[in-house]
Design an enzyme around this catalytic site. Sequence first.
Site, PDB file in Angstrom:
ATOM      1  N   LYS A 199     -79.814 -67.482 -13.522  1.00 62.71           N
ATOM      2  CA  LYS A 199     -78.472 -67.271 -14.268  1.00 62.71           C
ATOM      3  C   LYS A 199     -78.003 -66.003 -14.393  1.00 62.71           C
ATOM      4  CE  LYS A 199     -75.955 -68.949 -18.644  1.00 62.71           C
ATOM      5  NZ  LYS A 199     -76.365 -69.416 -20.205  1.00 62.71           N
ATOM      6  N   SER A 211     -73.753 -73.506 -21.553  1.00 62.60           N
ATOM      7  CA  SER A 211     -73.199 -72.478 -20.659  1.00 62.60           C
ATOM      8  C   SER A 211     -74.038 -72.234 -19.412  1.00 62.60           C
ATOM      9  CB  SER A 211     -73.036 -70.941 -21.317  1.00 62.60           C
ATOM     10  OG  SER A 211     -74.325 -70.617 -21.467  1.00 62.60           O
ATOM     11  N   SER A 259     -77.252 -74.330 -24.540  1.00 63.71           N
ATOM     12  CA  SER A 259     -76.766 -73.908 -23.156  1.00 63.71           C
ATOM     13  C   SER A 259     -77.646 -74.230 -21.720  1.00 63.71           C
ATOM     14  CB  SER A 259     -76.384 -72.760 -23.051  1.00 63.71           C
ATOM     15  OG  SER A 259     -75.248 -72.227 -23.799  1.00 63.71           O
TER      16      SER A 259
END
Lengths: 99, 485
Positions: free
Chosen positions: B79, B154, B178
Site C-alpha cells: 500500500k 482505505s 481499512s
Amino acid sequence: MKITEKDVRYVADLAHLELSAEEIARFVPQLDEILGYMDKLNELDTTQVEPMAQVVYEQDELETLRADQDRPGFSQETALANAPDSGAGHFKVPRVIER
Amino acid sequence: MELKGLTIARVRGALESGETTAAALAGQVLAYAQQENRRNNAFLVFSPERAMAQAQRIDEMVKRRQPLPPLAGVPLAVKDVIVTRGLRTTCASRILANYVPPYDATAVRRLEEAGAVIVGKTNCDEFAMGSSSENSAYAPVRNPRDLERVPGGSSGGSAAAVAADMCVVALGSDTGGSIRQPASFCGVVGLMGTYGRVSRYGLVAFASSLDHIGPFGKTVRDAAALLEVMAGRDPSDSTSAAVPVPPYLAELDRPEARDLRGFRVGVPREYFAAGLDPEVGDRVHSSIERLRGLGADIRDIRLPHTDYAIACYYIICMAEASSNLARYDGVRYGVRSPRCRNLSLVECYRATRGEGFGPEVKRRIMLGTYVLSAGYYDAYYRKAQKVRALVARDFSEAFRDVDVIVTPVAPTPAFRLGEKTEDPLRMYLSDIYTITASLAGIPGISVPCGANGAGLPIGMQILARHFNEPAMLRAAQAFELSGAQ
C-alpha cells in the site's frame, strides 16, 4: 446551526489551510452535521473514567526504551533530496524577515 | 504458471520443482497486473527493477540449492502509505506526488529479507482516509468482482490486487477497518494484529494510537505467514510490543487446530441490530452455525458501548490526523505551491496545503483542529478518550467468557462508486463493526463467508484479546477449511 462560516475560517486559519469560498460553503453544513453527531457522547456519564490515550497491555515499562547510543543518520544530501527548494546545505523557504 | 488462486505454498512448490523461476513468475505477474490495472486502478506504480533484482537473488539461491526463506519469490504489493526506499510513495495524495523515501518501512524490510518480491505500490484513499478508495488523488480503485462498485477502503488497491491475482499477497494499513473492510468487499482475507504487534516504522502516520500495518492473502495461512515475518519488537517504533511472537503457522498446522472443540465463540447482540443488510446478517449467522458444527460453544455476549464507537473513533482519529499532517508544509518534502514565490512563509504553507490535500483530508484536518482547539478539547477530544476506555473495557469483560468474538465486517456488501461520496457522515457510519477493535487495540481478521444474491462477497470478522492472534487464526482457518470440504 452551530457551526458558522466564521468558525470554519477561524479553524482553517489555525490549520494553515487555504480554502476556497466553495469549500467553506460546503464545510459549514458538513462540519455542523458531523459535530452534531459527535455530541452523542454526552449521553454517557464519564466522570469516573480515566481517559485512554494509548492501547495498554501488560509489558515491562523499560522495554519501550532503546539504549541511548548515537547511530548513523541520513547524510545532508539525502535529507535534502526531497526538498522543493534547497541550497548551500539548507532547506530554502520564502523570506520571513523584512530587509 | 496459473496465477488464479496462487498461494505462498504453491509458489514455493513451483520454485523447488523448477516449474518456474522467481524471475519468470515476477515477470508474469507484472505483465498481468499492468494489463488488469487499466480496468481497476489497483496500483499507482509498478517496481519491475526492484522485483527483478530480488527475484534474481532468489533464483540464485534455488540454483545453489540453498535453504529458501519463508516468502521466497512471493509477489507482494505494498500500500502506498508504507515507505519504500527509492520507490515513489505518494499516499495517493497530490502533496506527496514526487516523494521518494530514503528508507524502507521495517515491515517491508522484514518481508524482503524473507524473500518477498515487491511488484508495486497500491492505490488507496488519500493518507488512508476513507472507506471506499474513492479519495485517491489519482483514480478511484474499482472492485474486481464488479467494476461499478468500490473495493472498500482505505486499502482498496491492496485488496483488489489480491482478489484479481495481480499479486499473491499484499500489505495494507488499518486504522479503523481499512484492511478488514476491503478484504470483505473483495472476497479475500485481511488481518490486523494487536496494536504494536507489527512495527509502524515507515507507515506514514494518520492516527498514531490506532494505525497498524497488516497483510492481505487469499487464505488465512498466507495472511498468517506475513504476520509471522513482520511481527515483533522494533527499536525504531517505541509502541511496537516486546511480546514474544508465537509460531503462527506451526500452531495452525497442529492436528487439533482443524476443529473448534472447547472453543468459546462470543456473538455480540449489538452487531446484529438495525442497519445490517439482511443478506449479510444471514450469511454471518449461517457461518456461526458452521463454527458450532466444528465444535465451538456459541455464546451470546454484550458490548454495550458499541453505539458510541463511531463518534469516539472519528474524534480521536481526526485529532491525531490534524496533528500528524501538520508536517506537510512544502519545506522538507512534497509539492510546494508554485504561488509561494510571491508569498510569505505562512501564506506559502496555506497555499501548499490548500492545493495539495483533497476534500476528505481537509475535512478531517478541519474537524481534528476544531476538537483540539481551545474551549473544545475537553468536550470532544478528552471525552472521546474516556469513551474509548469504556469501549476497551467492554471487550476485556467479554473476553473473560469467550476466546474469540464473531461479527459482520461491514453492514453491507460493496456499494456503488459515487454512492456515498457526497455524504461523509454516512460513509463514516459504515465503519461501525470494525472501529471498535481498533479503539481497543485488539486483533481482528476478515474471512470470506459467502456472497449475496448478486454474487458480491461478504466477510465475517473474528476478534480476539490482545496478542491472542493464535486463537483468531485458528478459528478463521478452521472455518475456511470447513467450507472447502
